[in-house]
Design an enzyme around this catalytic site. Structure first.
Site, PDB file in Angstrom:
ATOM      1  N   ASP A  50      -1.804 -22.806  15.444  1.00  0.00           N
ATOM      2  CA  ASP A  50      -0.570 -22.182  14.958  1.00  0.00           C
ATOM      3  C   ASP A  50       0.484 -23.216  14.586  1.00  0.00           C
ATOM      4  OD1 ASP A  50       1.075 -19.821  14.530  1.00  0.00           O
ATOM      5  OD2 ASP A  50       2.185 -20.391  16.326  1.00  0.00           O
ATOM      6  N   LYS A  53       0.414 -19.492   5.556  1.00  0.00           N
ATOM      7  CA  LYS A  53      -0.456 -19.813   6.664  1.00  0.00           C
ATOM      8  C   LYS A  53      -0.754 -18.529   7.448  1.00  0.00           C
ATOM      9  CE  LYS A  53       1.034 -21.354  10.705  1.00  0.00           C
ATOM     10  NZ  LYS A  53       1.739 -20.601  11.741  1.00  0.00           N
ATOM     11  N   ARG A  70       0.818  -1.210   0.000  1.00  0.00           N
ATOM     12  CA  ARG A  70       0.000   0.000   0.000  1.00  0.00           C
ATOM     13  C   ARG A  70       0.864   1.279   0.000  1.00  0.00           C
ATOM     14  NH1 ARG A  70      -5.350   1.016   1.888  1.00  0.00           N
ATOM     15  NH2 ARG A  70      -5.652  -1.191   2.308  1.00  0.00           N
ATOM     16  N   LYS A  93      12.344 -27.410   5.524  1.00  0.00           N
ATOM     17  CA  LYS A  93      13.512 -27.614   6.391  1.00  0.00           C
ATOM     18  C   LYS A  93      14.302 -28.827   5.923  1.00  0.00           C
ATOM     19  CE  LYS A  93      11.524 -25.501  10.503  1.00  0.00           C
ATOM     20  NZ  LYS A  93      12.364 -24.415  10.967  1.00  0.00           N
ATOM     21  N   HIS A  96       2.326 -27.501  10.925  1.00  0.00           N
ATOM     22  CA  HIS A  96       3.705 -28.000  10.991  1.00  0.00           C
ATOM     23  C   HIS A  96       3.795 -29.409  11.580  1.00  0.00           C
ATOM     24  CE1 HIS A  96       4.478 -23.937   9.991  1.00  0.00           C
ATOM     25  NE2 HIS A  96       4.553 -23.443  11.197  1.00  0.00           N
ATOM     26  N   ASP A 107       3.942 -24.413   3.872  1.00  0.00           N
ATOM     27  CA  ASP A 107       4.174 -24.762   5.271  1.00  0.00           C
ATOM     28  C   ASP A 107       5.685 -24.819   5.379  1.00  0.00           C
ATOM     29  OD1 ASP A 107       4.853 -26.233   7.609  1.00  0.00           O
ATOM     30  OD2 ASP A 107       2.787 -26.908   7.720  1.00  0.00           O
ATOM     31  N   HIS A 108       6.282 -23.830   6.009  1.00  0.00           N
ATOM     32  CA  HIS A 108       7.745 -23.716   5.895  1.00  0.00           C
ATOM     33  C   HIS A 108       8.463 -24.908   6.531  1.00  0.00           C
ATOM     34  CE1 HIS A 108       7.670 -21.949   9.969  1.00  0.00           C
ATOM     35  NE2 HIS A 108       8.970 -22.166  10.012  1.00  0.00           N
ATOM     36  N   LYS A 153       5.592 -22.497  23.633  1.00  0.00           N
ATOM     37  CA  LYS A 153       6.460 -21.314  23.657  1.00  0.00           C
ATOM     38  C   LYS A 153       6.983 -21.100  25.070  1.00  0.00           C
ATOM     39  CE  LYS A 153       4.459 -19.125  19.666  1.00  0.00           C
ATOM     40  NZ  LYS A 153       5.439 -19.634  18.710  1.00  0.00           N
ATOM     41  N   GLU A 207       9.930 -24.120  21.748  1.00  0.00           N
ATOM     42  CA  GLU A 207      10.497 -22.799  21.459  1.00  0.00           C
ATOM     43  C   GLU A 207      10.789 -22.070  22.757  1.00  0.00           C
ATOM     44  OE1 GLU A 207       8.780 -20.900  17.677  1.00  0.00           O
ATOM     45  OE2 GLU A 207       7.021 -21.669  18.720  1.00  0.00           O
TER      46      GLU A 207
HETATM   47  C1  BG6 Z   1       5.259 -20.207  12.649  1.00  0.00           C
HETATM   48  C2  BG6 Z   1       4.409 -19.921  13.852  1.00  0.00           C
HETATM   49  O1  BG6 Z   1       4.494 -20.798  11.647  1.00  0.00           O
HETATM   50  O2  BG6 Z   1       6.311 -21.103  13.025  1.00  0.00           O
HETATM   51  C3  BG6 Z   1       5.241 -19.343  14.975  1.00  0.00           C
HETATM   52  O3  BG6 Z   1       3.370 -19.010  13.509  1.00  0.00           O
HETATM   53  C4  BG6 Z   1       6.421 -20.232  15.272  1.00  0.00           C
HETATM   54  O4  BG6 Z   1       4.444 -19.141  16.136  1.00  0.00           O
HETATM   55  C5  BG6 Z   1       7.188 -20.576  14.003  1.00  0.00           C
HETATM   56  O5  BG6 Z   1       7.258 -19.548  16.179  1.00  0.00           O
HETATM   57  C6  BG6 Z   1       8.257 -21.618  14.270  1.00  0.00           C
HETATM   58  O6  BG6 Z   1       9.065 -21.754  13.129  1.00  0.00           O
HETATM   59  P1  BG6 Z   1      10.586 -22.210  13.254  1.00  0.00           P
HETATM   60  O7  BG6 Z   1      11.031 -22.366  11.838  1.00  0.00           O
HETATM   61  O8  BG6 Z   1      11.305 -21.138  13.998  1.00  0.00           O
HETATM   62  O9  BG6 Z   1      10.567 -23.503  14.016  1.00  0.00           O
END
Ligand code: BG6
Length: 483
Positions: free
Chosen positions: A235, A148, A51, A182, A240, A177-178, A331, A216
């Protein structure tokens, strides 16, 4: 080791939300690293779209700042950065209005891959998709990438799928989905399907249980408003952890081919049993020392959102009959440690008297940090004194197998390059996401209807006490959370 760089076609990548947090932290620094690795063919362009009213140069300055902050220091080379930002352009665009779209239309070129990254709130997906279509900006070969959260329940995920399907075919939609990008997650498939060693044992007959941990140390920090609408289940578990579970539990696909892999994952999700309340533990971190607690970040002082969840899950099929999968994620835990641990059963008959020294074989697949695999095996304790047993790791750290000088792409880089190559194997298909929500919804509805409150846990701990019980009552224990 010399890396093999698979060539990609010339592309134009338009990033909607180009000035946003994800673009700054991951997408742009990641593209820079791929550029540096020679994977961005001459003539390819990155077009930021957002924007804000910015010139190309002003946006380029933002990209430089993002690289300075988020690309590895050892990879920061002024000449390469100059060459990279020369590929960058910007268009100020109103996703829900009319401004900017004609300009973007004029920027499109024929005969190059067109990819559109929707790094924006899902509520904008429909607006952007229809404008890409109405302005003929997207052609039949174009790809869109969506982030996501893909919905917050089955109904909203279906609605999103429908909105996208109005203008794009499934083959054009890349749902990220990252975790699938990995290194170790992909290695899980290599370990299972490129070796003969494990697969014969990969079933209920030989496996006692599986633990999946994504721990985490970070809290929700500035993301309280989002997190309150989400919680750890939405989340982390629905996406994941579900993906990790699928890769462990799926049958061998007939080929490493996008639909063959995704068909097998889908079967796993559909085979997941509903989870009864006694197999769910939810937690919320309290404040501790000078550290804020979950509620300090929430907009709702009485929030019941979970920052931790542990579940005992069953895959109801022939292979996994009776094998529990224990999942936990949270977390503000004691360490950042993500791993999958497959614990094998005892040998059928004990010939050694040393029951004390005896442990099960465990295959530990370490996602982060210190990526690698460990196979815990029993050996004889060295030295005299009879036949005493001890457990030692067969250690395979991926860092050792990878040449130091090599530029290993991170999850986002790899996935973006897969989009350009047109390879959907590591992206979620629409039916997969819907099936994952279909399993998740009743679990969440259950605790909402019962009015369950999450148990508080101390920051820096291993999570709520009840999570320990989830395994103890089965005569098992969680592995220690440590880096
Ligand atoms: C994200 C979540 O998809 O993945 C976060 O929204 C989380 O809350 C993160 O911290 C974790 O990713 P990674 O790659 O650091 O394990």
């Amino acid at each position: 080791m010399v890396s093999r760089v698979i060539p990609v076609d010339v592309f134009d990548l338009v990033i909607f939300g180009g000035t946003g947090d994800l673009a700054r932290r991951k997408i742009l620094p990641g593209l820079y690293r791929r550029f540096m690795a020679g994977q961005m063919p001459a003539d390819s362009r990155i077009i930021g779209a957002a924007r804000a009213d910015l010139t190309d140069d002003a946006f380029r300055d933002q990209v430089r700042a993002a690289i300075a902050e988020f690309a590895p220091k050892a990879r920061q080379d002024a000449a390469v950065i100059d060459a990279f930002v020369a590929r960058i352009h910007y268009v100020a665009i109103d996703a829900t209005g009319t401004s900017g779209w004609a300009k973007l239309t004029g920027m499109m070129r024929d005969n190059v891959v067109r990819a559109f990254y929707f790094s924006v709130a899902p509520s904008l997906f429909g607006d952007i998709a229809s404008r890409l279509h109405d302005h003929a900006i997207a052609d039949p070969w174009s790809r869109i990438v969506v982030e996501k959260p893909f919905g917050r329940d089955l109904a909203s995920a279906r609605a999103l799928n429908e909105v996208l399907a109005r203008h794009f075919t499934e083959a054009q939609i890349y749902r990220i989905d990252h975790y699938l990008g990995k290194e170790t997650v992909q290695n899980l498939m290599a370990v299972r399907f490129a070796n003969i060693l494990f697969e014969p044992l990969w079933k209920a007959e030989y496996i006692d249980h599986v633990q999946i941990t994504v721990a985490e140390t970070v809290g929700v920090n500035g993301r309280g408003a989002y997190y309150d609408t989400s919680g750890a289940m939405r989340d982390m578990v629905q996406n994941h952890m579900m993906q990790l579970l699928c890769l462990i539990a799926m049958e061998p696909p007939y080929h490493f081919d996008p639909d063959a892999v995704r068909d097998e994952k889908l079967k796993v999700i559909r085979a997941l049993k509903p989870v009864p309340p006694e197999n769910i533990v939810r937690g919320q971190y309290a404040a501790g020392g000078n550290e804020s607690g979950y509620l300090d970040h929430s907009e709702n002082p009485a929030s019941r959102t979970e920052s931790y969840i542990a579940l005992k899950v069953h895959v109801s099929n022939w292979r996994w009959q009776g094998v529990p999968f224990y999942l936990r994620t949270g977390k503000r835990l004691r360490a950042r440690a993500s791993e999958i641990a497959i614990t094998f059963k005892q040998p059928p008959h004990a010939i050694f008297d040393d029951a004390k020294g005896w442990h099960e074989n465990v295959l530990v697949i370490r996602l982060q940090p210190n990526e690698g695999m460990n196979l815990m095996v029993m050996i004889k304790e060295p030295g005299p004194g009879g036949m005493r047993l001890m457990q030692v790791p067969l250690d395979m750290s991926f860092a050792d197998a990878i040449d130091d000088g090599e530029d290993v792409p991170d999850a986002y880089e790899r996935l973006i390059m897969d989009v350009i190559r047109g390879n959907q194997t590591l992206f979620m298909r629409g039916d997969e996401v819907e099936a994952a929500w279909a399993w998740t919804d009743p679990i969440i509805e259950g605790w909402e209807t019962r009015g369950d409150r999450p148990q508080t846990y101390d920051p820096g701990s291993s999570g709520p006490e009840d999570a320990l019980m989830l395994m103890h009552r089965d005569g098992r224990r969680w592995r220690e959370i440590k880096e």
